[in-house]
Design a protein around this motif. Structure first.
Motif, PDB file in Angstrom:
ATOM      1  N   THR A   5     -56.699  43.898 -23.565  1.00 43.01           N
ATOM      2  CA  THR A   5     -56.607  44.254 -22.149  1.00 43.01           C
ATOM      3  C   THR A   5     -56.528  42.995 -21.290  1.00 43.01           C
ATOM      4  O   THR A   5     -55.740  42.909 -20.341  1.00 43.01           O
ATOM      5  CB  THR A   5     -57.819  45.094 -21.733  1.00 43.01           C
ATOM      6  OG1 THR A   5     -57.860  46.287 -22.528  1.00 43.01           O
ATOM      7  CG2 THR A   5     -57.738  45.485 -20.259  1.00 43.01           C
ATOM      8  N   TYR A   6     -57.339  42.021 -21.638  1.00 42.58           N
ATOM      9  CA  TYR A   6     -57.320  40.752 -20.917  1.00 42.58           C
ATOM     10  C   TYR A   6     -55.942  40.100 -20.989  1.00 42.58           C
ATOM     11  O   TYR A   6     -55.405  39.622 -19.981  1.00 42.58           O
ATOM     12  CB  TYR A   6     -58.381  39.821 -21.505  1.00 42.58           C
ATOM     13  CG  TYR A   6     -58.312  38.411 -20.988  1.00 42.58           C
ATOM     14  CD1 TYR A   6     -58.741  38.109 -19.697  1.00 42.58           C
ATOM     15  CD2 TYR A   6     -57.810  37.373 -21.782  1.00 42.58           C
ATOM     16  CE1 TYR A   6     -58.670  36.807 -19.208  1.00 42.58           C
ATOM     17  CE2 TYR A   6     -57.742  36.080 -21.299  1.00 42.58           C
ATOM     18  CZ  TYR A   6     -58.168  35.803 -20.008  1.00 42.58           C
ATOM     19  OH  TYR A   6     -58.095  34.524 -19.535  1.00 42.58           O
ATOM     20  N   GLU A   7     -55.337  40.086 -22.170  1.00 39.15           N
ATOM     21  CA  GLU A   7     -54.022  39.468 -22.343  1.00 39.15           C
ATOM     22  C   GLU A   7     -52.951  40.195 -21.540  1.00 39.15           C
ATOM     23  O   GLU A   7     -52.076  39.555 -20.943  1.00 39.15           O
ATOM     24  CB  GLU A   7     -53.653  39.456 -23.826  1.00 39.15           C
ATOM     25  CG  GLU A   7     -54.326  38.353 -24.609  1.00 39.15           C
ATOM     26  CD  GLU A   7     -53.757  36.978 -24.293  1.00 39.15           C
ATOM     27  OE1 GLU A   7     -52.535  36.874 -24.101  1.00 39.15           O
ATOM     28  OE2 GLU A   7     -54.529  36.010 -24.240  1.00 39.15           O
ATOM     29  N   ARG A   8     -52.984  41.519 -21.516  1.00 36.07           N
ATOM     30  CA  ARG A   8     -51.971  42.255 -20.752  1.00 36.07           C
ATOM     31  C   ARG A   8     -52.080  41.917 -19.265  1.00 36.07           C
ATOM     32  O   ARG A   8     -51.081  41.733 -18.574  1.00 36.07           O
ATOM     33  CB  ARG A   8     -52.143  43.764 -20.963  1.00 36.07           C
ATOM     34  CG  ARG A   8     -51.982  44.255 -22.388  1.00 36.07           C
ATOM     35  CD  ARG A   8     -50.549  44.192 -22.903  1.00 36.07           C
ATOM     36  NE  ARG A   8     -50.080  42.864 -23.187  1.00 36.07           N
ATOM     37  CZ  ARG A   8     -50.473  42.127 -24.235  1.00 36.07           C
ATOM     38  NH1 ARG A   8     -51.353  42.588 -25.090  1.00 36.07           N
ATOM     39  NH2 ARG A   8     -49.980  40.917 -24.432  1.00 36.07           N
ATOM     40  N   ASP A   9     -53.324  41.839 -18.767  1.00 41.62           N
ATOM     41  CA  ASP A   9     -53.529  41.490 -17.364  1.00 41.62           C
ATOM     42  C   ASP A   9     -53.135  40.035 -17.103  1.00 41.62           C
ATOM     43  O   ASP A   9     -52.554  39.706 -16.065  1.00 41.62           O
ATOM     44  CB  ASP A   9     -54.991  41.720 -16.994  1.00 41.62           C
ATOM     45  CG  ASP A   9     -55.301  41.311 -15.557  1.00 41.62           C
ATOM     46  OD1 ASP A   9     -54.820  41.996 -14.641  1.00 41.62           O
ATOM     47  OD2 ASP A   9     -55.999  40.301 -15.351  1.00 41.62           O
ATOM     48  N   LEU A  10     -53.441  39.173 -18.060  1.00 41.25           N
ATOM     49  CA  LEU A  10     -53.163  37.745 -17.908  1.00 41.25           C
ATOM     50  C   LEU A  10     -51.686  37.475 -17.664  1.00 41.25           C
ATOM     51  O   LEU A  10     -51.319  36.638 -16.829  1.00 41.25           O
ATOM     52  CB  LEU A  10     -53.630  37.011 -19.174  1.00 41.25           C
ATOM     53  CG  LEU A  10     -53.362  35.508 -19.268  1.00 41.25           C
ATOM     54  CD1 LEU A  10     -54.176  34.761 -18.226  1.00 41.25           C
ATOM     55  CD2 LEU A  10     -53.690  34.997 -20.665  1.00 41.25           C
ATOM     56  N   TRP A  11     -50.805  38.176 -18.400  1.00 46.55           N
ATOM     57  CA  TRP A  11     -49.374  37.869 -18.341  1.00 46.55           C
ATOM     58  C   TRP A  11     -48.575  38.786 -17.424  1.00 46.55           C
ATOM     59  O   TRP A  11     -47.399  38.531 -17.175  1.00 46.55           O
ATOM     60  CB  TRP A  11     -48.784  37.902 -19.754  1.00 46.55           C
ATOM     61  CG  TRP A  11     -49.340  36.795 -20.581  1.00 46.55           C
ATOM     62  CD1 TRP A  11     -50.229  36.893 -21.607  1.00 46.55           C
ATOM     63  CD2 TRP A  11     -49.075  35.391 -20.422  1.00 46.55           C
ATOM     64  NE1 TRP A  11     -50.537  35.653 -22.099  1.00 46.55           N
ATOM     65  CE2 TRP A  11     -49.843  34.716 -21.389  1.00 46.55           C
ATOM     66  CE3 TRP A  11     -48.273  34.658 -19.560  1.00 46.55           C
ATOM     67  CZ2 TRP A  11     -49.824  33.334 -21.511  1.00 46.55           C
ATOM     68  CZ3 TRP A  11     -48.255  33.279 -19.685  1.00 46.55           C
ATOM     69  CH2 TRP A  11     -49.018  32.630 -20.652  1.00 46.55           C
ATOM     70  N   ASP A  12     -49.212  39.821 -16.896  1.00 51.16           N
ATOM     71  CA  ASP A  12     -48.502  40.739 -16.011  1.00 51.16           C
ATOM     72  C   ASP A  12     -47.987  40.013 -14.771  1.00 51.16           C
ATOM     73  O   ASP A  12     -48.751  39.420 -14.017  1.00 51.16           O
ATOM     74  CB  ASP A  12     -49.444  41.880 -15.599  1.00 51.16           C
ATOM     75  CG  ASP A  12     -48.740  42.925 -14.749  1.00 51.16           C
ATOM     76  OD1 ASP A  12     -47.530  43.145 -14.942  1.00 51.16           O
ATOM     77  OD2 ASP A  12     -49.402  43.524 -13.880  1.00 51.16           O
ATOM     78  N   GLY A  13     -46.676  40.037 -14.577  1.00 45.55           N
ATOM     79  CA  GLY A  13     -46.073  39.408 -13.409  1.00 45.55           C
ATOM     80  C   GLY A  13     -45.979  37.892 -13.471  1.00 45.55           C
ATOM     81  O   GLY A  13     -45.695  37.242 -12.456  1.00 45.55           O
TER      82      GLY A  13
END
Length: 266
Positions: A5-13
């Motif tokens: 979850t952290y990684e998805r948020d980290l790279w979003d946008g």
């Protein structure tokens, strides 16, 4: 927060910011990575974690047939724009919705350290390789140093702690010679080995700050983004002092890039 979850948020946008900064440094290893996997004209290759398509572009230039995969829609869109005609799929590792034994080579440039289950991801890479096919992966050497540690050192000097909700990545222990090759060996790959990759990234110090720390790239960028203006100014002052160690005569930074490459055969 769990690591995925952290990684998805980290790279979003973050695709555009990543292309302007960090991707220019990681692009250096595209050639060695493809060489290690014997990617030449006619090779059917899977590029996992393609990001903006740097490795795929080089593989296409060599005459390979390329399928690329990335978890982030923005990165996938950037790869399509940068490599016209590239077959780009969206998938979150270790899920890899591709047929067994369908590639001559699988390559991944600094992606394996972004999954919470690197062991399962490598097993999936091995699954889609044909017998005798080659896997080649890069990761940043741990603990971070040089280019990877500059902003982190500035945060530490400024007294900014790592927030409790930021998870420890699995590659904190796997990003070392021995454990990295062992990851491939445990997935059933033969002739598994790892080696150091060393190069120097020349960059303007303000550019490295703005396209990394201020652009919320990587964990250090996330930490900087959570600070108030006076704290960011304090971190920047520490960054300027620490960056002076790498200053060149023309005002740029000569940042050491310290990475590992692991290879194995299906």
């Amino acid at each position: 927060m769990d690591f995925d979850t952290y990684e998805r948020d980290l790279w979003d946008g973050r695709a555009d910011a990543y292309q302007r900064g960090f991707a220019r440094m990681s692009a250096w290893s595209a050639g060695p990575l493809l060489d290690a996997a014997d990617v030449t004209s006619g090779t059917r290759v899977l590029d996992v974690g393609t990001g903006p398509g740097v490795v795929s572009r080089e593989a296409v230039r060599r005459g390979a047939s390329v399928v690329a995969v990335d978890a982030d829609p923005g990165m996938a869109a950037a790869a399509r724009a940068n490599v016209p005609g590239l077959d780009v799929r969206e998938a979150v590792l270790p899920d890899l919705p591709l047929p067994d034994a369908s590639f001559d080579a699988v390559v991944g440039n600094f992606v394996i350290n972004h999954t919470s289950r690197p062991d399962e991801a490598v097993r999936q890479f091995a699954r889609v390789l044909r017998p005798g096919g080659k896997l080649a992966l890069t990761c940043w050497e741990m603990p971070p140093s040089g280019a990877l540690s500059l902003v982190g050192e500035a945060l530490e000097e400024a007294g900014v702690p790592v927030p409790d909700d930021i998870p420890t990545p699995p590659f904190a222990e796997l990003g070392k010679r021995g454990p990295f090759a062992g990851l491939l060996r445990e997935a059933g790959l033969t002739d598994a080995r790892d080696a150091e990759l060393r190069w120097t990234h020349l960059v303007d110090p303000e550019e490295w700050w703005t396209t990394g720390a201020l652009a919320r790239i990587g964990t250090n960028g996330v930490i900087v983004s959570r600070q108030d203006a006076p704290t960011i100014a304090k971190v920047k002052a520490a960054y300027d002092r620490l960056a002076a160690r790498y200053a060149t005569s023309d005002g740029r930074l000569a940042l050491p890039a310290n990475a590992l490459i692991a290879t194995g055969v299906r």
